[in-house]
Design an enzyme around this catalytic site. Structure first.
Site, mmCIF file in Angstrom:
data_model
loop_
_atom_site.group_PDB
_atom_site.id
_atom_site.type_symbol
_atom_site.label_atom_id
_atom_site.label_comp_id
_atom_site.label_asym_id
_atom_site.label_seq_id
_atom_site.Cartn_x
_atom_site.Cartn_y
_atom_site.Cartn_z
ATOM 1 N N LYS A 212 20.572 -1.970 -40.515
ATOM 2 C CA LYS A 212 21.676 -2.894 -40.249
ATOM 3 C C LYS A 212 21.391 -3.712 -38.992
ATOM 4 O O LYS A 212 21.520 -4.924 -38.980
ATOM 5 C CB LYS A 212 22.961 -2.081 -40.085
ATOM 6 C CG LYS A 212 24.169 -2.907 -39.727
ATOM 7 C CD LYS A 212 25.388 -1.993 -39.631
ATOM 8 C CE LYS A 212 26.549 -2.692 -38.979
ATOM 9 N NZ LYS A 212 27.706 -1.814 -38.838
ATOM 10 N N GLU A 218 12.580 3.741 -35.036
ATOM 11 C CA GLU A 218 11.936 4.519 -36.089
ATOM 12 C C GLU A 218 11.608 3.635 -37.294
ATOM 13 O O GLU A 218 10.505 3.676 -37.845
ATOM 14 C CB GLU A 218 12.869 5.658 -36.572
ATOM 15 C CG GLU A 218 13.060 6.795 -35.594
ATOM 16 C CD GLU A 218 14.232 6.570 -34.649
ATOM 17 O OE1 GLU A 218 14.623 5.396 -34.426
ATOM 18 O OE2 GLU A 218 14.753 7.566 -34.124
ATOM 19 N N GLY A 269 27.110 2.339 -40.647
ATOM 20 C CA GLY A 269 25.911 2.882 -41.292
ATOM 21 C C GLY A 269 26.207 4.065 -42.189
ATOM 22 O O GLY A 269 25.785 4.120 -43.350
ATOM 23 N N GLU A 356 29.371 12.478 -37.091
ATOM 24 C CA GLU A 356 29.221 11.251 -36.303
ATOM 25 C C GLU A 356 30.561 10.517 -36.229
ATOM 26 O O GLU A 356 30.850 9.840 -35.253
ATOM 27 C CB GLU A 356 28.158 10.355 -36.953
ATOM 28 C CG GLU A 356 27.557 9.344 -35.994
ATOM 29 C CD GLU A 356 26.322 8.688 -36.558
ATOM 30 O OE1 GLU A 356 25.224 9.215 -36.319
ATOM 31 O OE2 GLU A 356 26.445 7.672 -37.242
ATOM 32 N N LYS A 502 19.223 6.419 -28.499
ATOM 33 C CA LYS A 502 18.300 5.286 -28.634
ATOM 34 C C LYS A 502 17.798 4.868 -27.247
ATOM 35 O O LYS A 502 16.637 4.523 -27.059
ATOM 36 C CB LYS A 502 18.962 4.112 -29.380
ATOM 37 C CG LYS A 502 19.235 4.413 -30.890
ATOM 38 C CD LYS A 502 19.776 3.220 -31.709
ATOM 39 C CE LYS A 502 20.047 3.575 -33.170
ATOM 40 N NZ LYS A 502 20.543 2.570 -34.058
HETATM 41 C C1 G6Q Z 1 25.583 5.437 -38.650
HETATM 42 C C2 G6Q Z 1 24.875 5.301 -37.391
HETATM 43 C C3 G6Q Z 1 23.380 5.519 -37.448
HETATM 44 C C4 G6Q Z 1 22.607 4.328 -38.022
HETATM 45 C C5 G6Q Z 1 21.134 4.532 -37.728
HETATM 46 C C6 G6Q Z 1 20.277 3.410 -38.302
HETATM 47 O O1 G6Q Z 1 26.752 5.226 -38.802
HETATM 48 O O2 G6Q Z 1 25.195 4.099 -36.803
HETATM 49 O O3 G6Q Z 1 23.044 6.680 -38.150
HETATM 50 O O4 G6Q Z 1 22.840 4.209 -39.382
HETATM 51 O O5 G6Q Z 1 20.949 4.614 -36.353
HETATM 52 O O6 G6Q Z 1 20.696 2.184 -37.811
HETATM 53 P P1 G6Q Z 1 20.182 0.840 -38.448
HETATM 54 O O7 G6Q Z 1 20.670 0.747 -39.842
HETATM 55 O O8 G6Q Z 1 20.740 -0.232 -37.567
HETATM 56 O O9 G6Q Z 1 18.685 0.889 -38.397
#
Ligand code: G6Q
Length: 536
Positions: A212, A218, A269, A356, A502
């Site tokens: 997103k 990663e 996410g 979360e 992060k």
């Molecule tokens: C979910 C969190 C987290 C996120 C990941 C990946 O609600 O925000 O798990 O989905 O950190 O983030 P990106 O999709 O931005 O890579």
């Protein structure tokens, strides 16, 4: 109940529930499960699922008080506001994400009057793009360099961009189109990406990069690994890579990708499995029509979640039973135990979605909460778990409420009869037996063979795990989590804990990569100790 957490919100109903919790229903009494038709009455049917909850320590009085608590907290009204686009992701008076929460709009496709038409239009737009893309693949308009069909997808993403899609893929494997399979890469551990690369024929792989933010370390690292592997194999990455990302993110760059799909900032996410985050992968794997069935199942539950009557509103009921166990009977964890191998990654997804969302200590006004919030969520499939950790569930000092999930029929319909019963019968016999045994316990003059009982559980039964019922199951848990967050008056939609992770890793990375050399800091000393090879 622990002194510290006595002040649960819901002034009137909360008080009544605290009194009732002094003497919860005793499931170990003779006939406890059958008096007043308890087994027949304590059920809730919806979205192709049936919840049996006679094995919870509740009575009609408790259920009425839980309904009152739900009403006092305006849970359904808040859910309705959420679906209609209110800014629910916020902490008032403080800097926060300040966003709408509209994952439900991704599947609000089946009525003429969607709750938030703007967001549903965007979802429809992305689905239309996906449909065209899938048709182009199927018809041979989009092919590999050799003019062949793509047969595999490597889905690269982490957290919310991995756990939901991966668990749903695992759950729906029998619904895949002939010759299509999906692999997942999430961990920054290089062994993860290279293990997947060793398994696939790169010339026939579509690489689906899902992020997103478009900035997650990663995912960007793994994308690089996969792109380099494609190049090394003499393949053009732009012919193989597609993206799912936020509009305007650093990954929103059509030059780099064969096709780009969007998710919007009003979809968190961990709630994104019914957006393009899950749909692109599922569409490639099982075809567009099955994706629509999956969304239909989720949509049915979103509708049910607007019913004020807790006894008919399955997500609300599941949420309030959880509140009873967690806040009034003081149980700190929740085990989610599917008796379905296909659901083996589903507890991991729910662990993220729940912990979360509801692992928070301040309320929506930025004050310290005065009640316990989200429980620790964990789980593994049965019957495997029975041969592992169920000992603690039956005889440990910690009471662990359980949400069992089972299916009346297997997915593939293949079975054998051994010793007079099929495997599916054996599976379900174990499921029902565990549910009953935890409740009623077992008396024995040998204390080591005593089972206290009174260990609460619910049993959620699906007829069969299909794209539609999987969508319903997913939406059921999403709504349950949201309702519980509303009871605790917390923001279930941000994730500062993830953001911290992060940032923190960056400091160590600077030392490990030699960018920072100063060696008196705690980080530098920590590294020295941690990386020194242990003497054999
Ligand atoms: C979910 C969190 C987290 C996120 C990941 C990946 O609600 O925000 O798990 O989905 O950190 O983030 P990106 O999709 O931005 O890579």
């Amino acid at each position: 109940m622990t002194e510290k957490w006595q002040n649960l919100i819901g002034a009137n109903a909360g008080k009544r529930l605290r009194l009732l919790a002094r003497q919860p229903y005793d499931l170990t009494l003779p006939e406890a499960l059958v008096v007043k038709n308890r087994l027949e009455r304590y059920i809730c049917d919806c979205g192709g699922m049936r919840l049996l909850y006679a094995t919870q320590r509740v009575t009609d009085e408790v259920l009425d008080a839980l309904q009152d608590l739900a009403d006092e907290c305006g849970l359904v009204a808040q859910f309705q506001k959420m679906r209609r686009g209110a800014i629910m992701n916020r902490i008032s008076g403080y800097e926060s994400e300040n966003r709408q929460v509209l994952h439900t709009a991704c599947r609000d496709l089946f009525s003429d009057l969607p709750a938030e038409p703007g967001a549903t239009d965007q979802a429809r737009g992305e689905l239309a793009k996906l449909k065209v893309f899938l048709e182009e693949i199927d018809s041979g308009k989009i092919t590999t360099a050799k003019g062949e069909q793509f047969t595999s997808m490597v889905h690269v993403g982490i957290g919310g961009s991995d756990l939901g899609p991966r668990s749903i893929y695992e759950a729906l494997r029998p619904y895949g189109q002939f010759g299509r399979e999906v692999f997942f890469v999430s961990n920054v551990d290089p062994d993860d990406a290279f293990a997947v690369l060793a398994k696939v024929d790169l010339s026939k792989v579509l690489v689906n990069i899902v992020s997103k933010s478009g900035t997650t370390l990663e995912t960007l690292t793994n994308e690089k690994i996969v792109r380099e592997a494609l190049q090394k194999a003499g393949l053009d990455p732009r012919r193989h890579c597609i993206a799912v990302t936020g509009e305007g993110s650093p990954m929103d760059n059509p030059e780099e990708y064969l096709r780009s799909f969007y998710m919007y900032d009003y979809i968190g996410g961990r709630y994104s499995a019914t957006s393009m985050v899950g749909a692109v992968m599922l569409g490639f794997f099982m075809g567009y029509d099955q994706v629509v069935e999956f969304l239909r199942g989720a949509s049915e539950i979103d509708m049910v979640a607007e019913d004020l009557d807790m006894r008919r509103n399955l997500p609300l009921l599941l949420a309030m039973l959880g509140i009873w166990n967690h806040n009034f009977l003081d149980c700190s964890t929740l085990a989610i135990l599917p008796y379905s191998q296909a659901l083996h990654r589903f507890p991991a997804h729910l662990q993220q979605c729940d912990m979360e969302s509801n692992g928070k200590s301040i309320d929506r006004d930025g004050n310290l909460v005065s009640c316990k919030t989200g429980p620790v969520i964990w789980g593994e499939p049965g019957t495997n778990g029975q041969h592992a950790f169920y000992q603690l569930l039956h005889q440990g000092t910690e009471v662990v409420p359980v949400e069992f999930i089972g299916c009346r029929k297997s997915q593939k319909g293949m079975d054998v009869e051994v010793a007079g019963s099929t495997s599916q019968q054996k599976l379900n016999a174990n499921l029902f037996a565990q549910c009953m045994a935890l409740a009623v316990g077992q008396k024995n003059s040998n204390p080591n063979k005593q089972f206290q009982g009174n260990r609460p559980s619910s049993l959620l039964l699906l007829d069969q795990l299909t794209p539609k019922t999987m969508g319903a199951l997913l939406a059921l848990y999403e709504a349950k989590i949201v309702f519980q967050g509303f009871v605790w008056n917390i923001n279930s939609f941000d994730q500062e804990g993830v953001q911290l992770g992060k940032v923190l890793a960056g400091r160590f990375l600077d030392y490990l990569s030699g960018k920072t050399r100063e060696d008196s800091s705690a980080e530098a000393r920590f590294l020295k100790v941690a990386l020194k090879t242990t003497d054999q």
